[in-house]
Design a protein around this motif. Structure first.
Motif, PDB file in Angstrom:
ATOM      1  N   THR A  42     -10.581  11.500   4.271  1.00 31.99           N
ATOM      2  CA  THR A  42     -10.695  11.404   2.885  1.00 31.99           C
ATOM      3  C   THR A  42      -9.659   9.950   2.393  1.00 31.99           C
ATOM      4  N   SER A  43      -9.939   9.503   1.525  1.00 34.44           N
ATOM      5  CA  SER A  43      -9.152   8.406   1.018  1.00 34.44           C
ATOM      6  C   SER A  43      -8.737   8.580  -0.204  1.00 34.44           C
ATOM      7  N   HIS A  44      -7.742   8.095  -0.596  1.00 33.56           N
ATOM      8  CA  HIS A  44      -6.950   8.383  -1.940  1.00 33.56           C
ATOM      9  C   HIS A  44      -6.125   7.211  -2.430  1.00 33.56           C
ATOM     10  N   CYS A  45      -6.238   7.151  -3.895  1.00 32.66           N
ATOM     11  CA  CYS A  45      -5.310   6.067  -4.565  1.00 32.66           C
ATOM     12  C   CYS A  45      -4.444   7.056  -5.412  1.00 32.66           C
ATOM     13  N   PHE A  46      -3.347   6.200  -6.065  1.00 33.81           N
ATOM     14  CA  PHE A  46      -2.579   6.817  -6.944  1.00 33.81           C
ATOM     15  C   PHE A  46      -2.781   6.357  -8.394  1.00 33.81           C
ATOM     16  N   THR A  47      -2.431   7.194  -9.279  1.00 34.32           N
ATOM     17  CA  THR A  47      -2.812   6.551 -10.670  1.00 34.32           C
ATOM     18  C   THR A  47      -1.524   7.274 -11.779  1.00 34.32           C
ATOM     19  N   ASP A  48      -1.381   6.646 -12.861  1.00 31.91           N
ATOM     20  CA  ASP A  48      -0.405   7.584 -13.682  1.00 31.91           C
ATOM     21  C   ASP A  48      -1.207   8.269 -14.669  1.00 31.91           C
ATOM     22  N   GLY A  74       0.052   1.500   0.869  1.00 28.15           N
ATOM     23  CA  GLY A  74       1.162   1.273  -0.432  1.00 28.15           C
ATOM     24  C   GLY A  74       0.249   1.688  -1.481  1.00 28.15           C
ATOM     25  N   VAL A  75      -1.105   1.503  -1.313  1.00 30.42           N
ATOM     26  CA  VAL A  75      -1.958   1.771  -2.509  1.00 30.42           C
ATOM     27  C   VAL A  75      -2.984   2.821  -2.165  1.00 30.42           C
ATOM     28  N   LYS A  76      -3.416   2.968  -1.256  1.00 36.86           N
ATOM     29  CA  LYS A  76      -4.151   3.812  -0.533  1.00 36.86           C
ATOM     30  C   LYS A  76      -3.896   4.578   0.462  1.00 36.86           C
ATOM     31  N   LEU A  77      -4.029   6.151   0.618  1.00 34.79           N
ATOM     32  CA  LEU A  77      -3.762   6.908   1.485  1.00 34.79           C
ATOM     33  C   LEU A  77      -5.122   7.415   2.156  1.00 34.79           C
ATOM     34  N   PHE A  78      -4.885   7.466   3.755  1.00 34.43           N
ATOM     35  CA  PHE A  78      -6.134   8.062   4.327  1.00 34.43           C
ATOM     36  C   PHE A  78      -5.847   9.161   5.209  1.00 34.43           C
ATOM     37  N   LEU A  79      -6.539  10.150   5.293  1.00 40.80           N
ATOM     38  CA  LEU A  79      -6.279  11.453   5.950  1.00 40.80           C
ATOM     39  C   LEU A  79      -7.455  11.648   6.676  1.00 40.80           C
ATOM     40  N   THR A  83      -2.620   8.030 -17.409  1.00 43.46           N
ATOM     41  CA  THR A  83      -3.737   7.337 -17.928  1.00 43.46           C
ATOM     42  C   THR A  83      -4.897   6.957 -17.105  1.00 43.46           C
ATOM     43  N   GLY A  84      -4.429   7.103 -15.963  1.00 46.37           N
ATOM     44  CA  GLY A  84      -5.690   6.824 -14.713  1.00 46.37           C
ATOM     45  C   GLY A  84      -5.543   5.373 -14.249  1.00 46.37           C
ATOM     46  N   LYS A  85      -4.464   4.598 -14.662  1.00 45.87           N
ATOM     47  CA  LYS A  85      -4.245   3.362 -14.115  1.00 45.87           C
ATOM     48  C   LYS A  85      -3.454   3.505 -12.635  1.00 45.87           C
ATOM     49  N   PRO A  86      -3.970   2.615 -11.786  1.00 49.69           N
ATOM     50  CA  PRO A  86      -3.513   2.606 -10.448  1.00 49.69           C
ATOM     51  C   PRO A  86      -2.044   2.126 -10.518  1.00 49.69           C
ATOM     52  N   VAL A  87      -1.445   2.764  -9.584  1.00 53.44           N
ATOM     53  CA  VAL A  87      -0.117   2.708  -9.388  1.00 53.44           C
ATOM     54  C   VAL A  87       0.598   2.283  -8.006  1.00 53.44           C
ATOM     55  N   ALA A  88       1.493   1.525  -7.673  1.00 50.81           N
ATOM     56  CA  ALA A  88       1.967   1.430  -6.443  1.00 50.81           C
ATOM     57  C   ALA A  88       3.032   2.290  -6.087  1.00 50.81           C
ATOM     58  N   LEU A  89       3.113   3.398  -5.308  1.00 46.52           N
ATOM     59  CA  LEU A  89       4.113   4.366  -5.155  1.00 46.52           C
ATOM     60  C   LEU A  89       5.550   3.523  -4.733  1.00 46.52           C
ATOM     61  N   ARG A  90       5.332   2.338  -4.217  1.00 51.40           N
ATOM     62  CA  ARG A  90       6.550   1.545  -3.685  1.00 51.40           C
ATOM     63  C   ARG A  90       7.520   1.466  -4.811  1.00 51.40           C
ATOM     64  N   VAL A 104       7.881   8.523   2.741  1.00 51.83           N
ATOM     65  CA  VAL A 104       7.115   9.593   3.445  1.00 51.83           C
ATOM     66  C   VAL A 104       5.792   9.382   3.927  1.00 51.83           C
ATOM     67  N   PHE A 105       5.184   8.488   3.145  1.00 52.67           N
ATOM     68  CA  PHE A 105       3.544   8.300   3.710  1.00 52.67           C
ATOM     69  C   PHE A 105       3.790   7.156   4.716  1.00 52.67           C
ATOM     70  N   VAL A 106       4.762   6.158   4.426  1.00 49.46           N
ATOM     71  CA  VAL A 106       4.703   5.315   5.718  1.00 49.46           C
ATOM     72  C   VAL A 106       5.234   5.887   6.841  1.00 49.46           C
ATOM     73  N   THR A 107       6.043   6.692   6.908  1.00 43.22           N
ATOM     74  CA  THR A 107       6.456   7.437   8.049  1.00 43.22           C
ATOM     75  C   THR A 107       5.524   8.300   8.664  1.00 43.22           C
ATOM     76  N   ALA A 108       4.785   8.941   7.936  1.00 45.30           N
ATOM     77  CA  ALA A 108       3.641   9.779   8.240  1.00 45.30           C
ATOM     78  C   ALA A 108       2.598   8.876   9.058  1.00 45.30           C
ATOM     79  N   ALA A 109       2.293   7.950   8.473  1.00 48.87           N
ATOM     80  CA  ALA A 109       1.170   7.128   8.867  1.00 48.87           C
ATOM     81  C   ALA A 109       1.653   6.413  10.387  1.00 48.87           C
ATOM     82  N   GLN A 110       3.017   6.117  10.349  1.00 46.35           N
ATOM     83  CA  GLN A 110       3.523   5.406  11.428  1.00 46.35           C
ATOM     84  C   GLN A 110       3.536   6.365  12.745  1.00 46.35           C
ATOM     85  N   ALA A 111       3.658   7.595  12.337  1.00 51.15           N
ATOM     86  CA  ALA A 111       3.630   8.759  13.413  1.00 51.15           C
ATOM     87  C   ALA A 111       2.319   8.878  13.998  1.00 51.15           C
ATOM     88  N   GLU A 112       1.411   8.538  13.232  1.00 49.53           N
ATOM     89  CA  GLU A 112       0.222   8.657  13.847  1.00 49.53           C
ATOM     90  C   GLU A 112      -0.444   7.607  14.750  1.00 49.53           C
TER      91      GLU A 112
END
Length: 137
Positions: A104-110, A81-86, A112-119, A128-136
């Motif tokens: 790789t691992s990633h976060c999400f920012t606005d 929800g905050v970090k994405l792992f590939l 201004t560079g401030k972290p955001v929660a995609l949720r 989409v990311f929840v579904t992709a991660a569950q498929a793995e």
């Protein structure tokens, strides 16, 4: 699966692909994966979302050389929800040999560079990311 033809400038003095290029190919495959998932990176950026790399690593298994065509498989292996792992696998297309693996691992920012929660800021992309991660799993 993303394909890339190894360019002359990507090789070193020994005629072997320089190790730094594999990380670039990971990025190219990641961009292709996002497009496949229906969210091209350009669209994500237009929405004001960035996805900086937090970590990147590669494990080299076999060499590639100028003129080889590689296939890079990228997949979502986790999402908090905050970090994405590939994870990535690079194969020599002609031989089928596994040449490199990585993550790789990633976060999400606005903007201004401030972290955001995609949720909260983009629930559809979050799903989409929840579904992709569950498929793995």
């Amino acid at each position: 699966m993303y394909e890339h033809k190894v360019q002359y400038y990507e090789s070193d003095g020994m005629g072997i692909t320089h190790h730094s290029n594999y990380i670039r190919w990971f990025e190219e495959a990641r961009v292709a994966l996002l497009e496949y998932l229906g969210y091209p990176y350009e669209e994500i950026e237009q929405q004001g979302i960035g996805s900086p790399v937090l970590t990147a690593n590669a494990s080299y298994k076999a060499s590639t050389r100028f003129g080889d065509v590689v296939q890079v498989a990228a997949r979502v292996t986790g999402y908090t929800g905050v970090k994405l792992f590939l994870a990535y696998e690079v194969y020599n297309k002609a031989t089928g040999i596994l040449c490199c693996t990585g993550e790789t691992s990633h976060c999400f920012t606005d903007r201004t560079g401030k972290p955001v929660a995609l949720r909260r800021v983009w629930p559809e992309l979050h799903e989409v990311f929840v579904t992709a991660a569950q498929a793995e799993s």
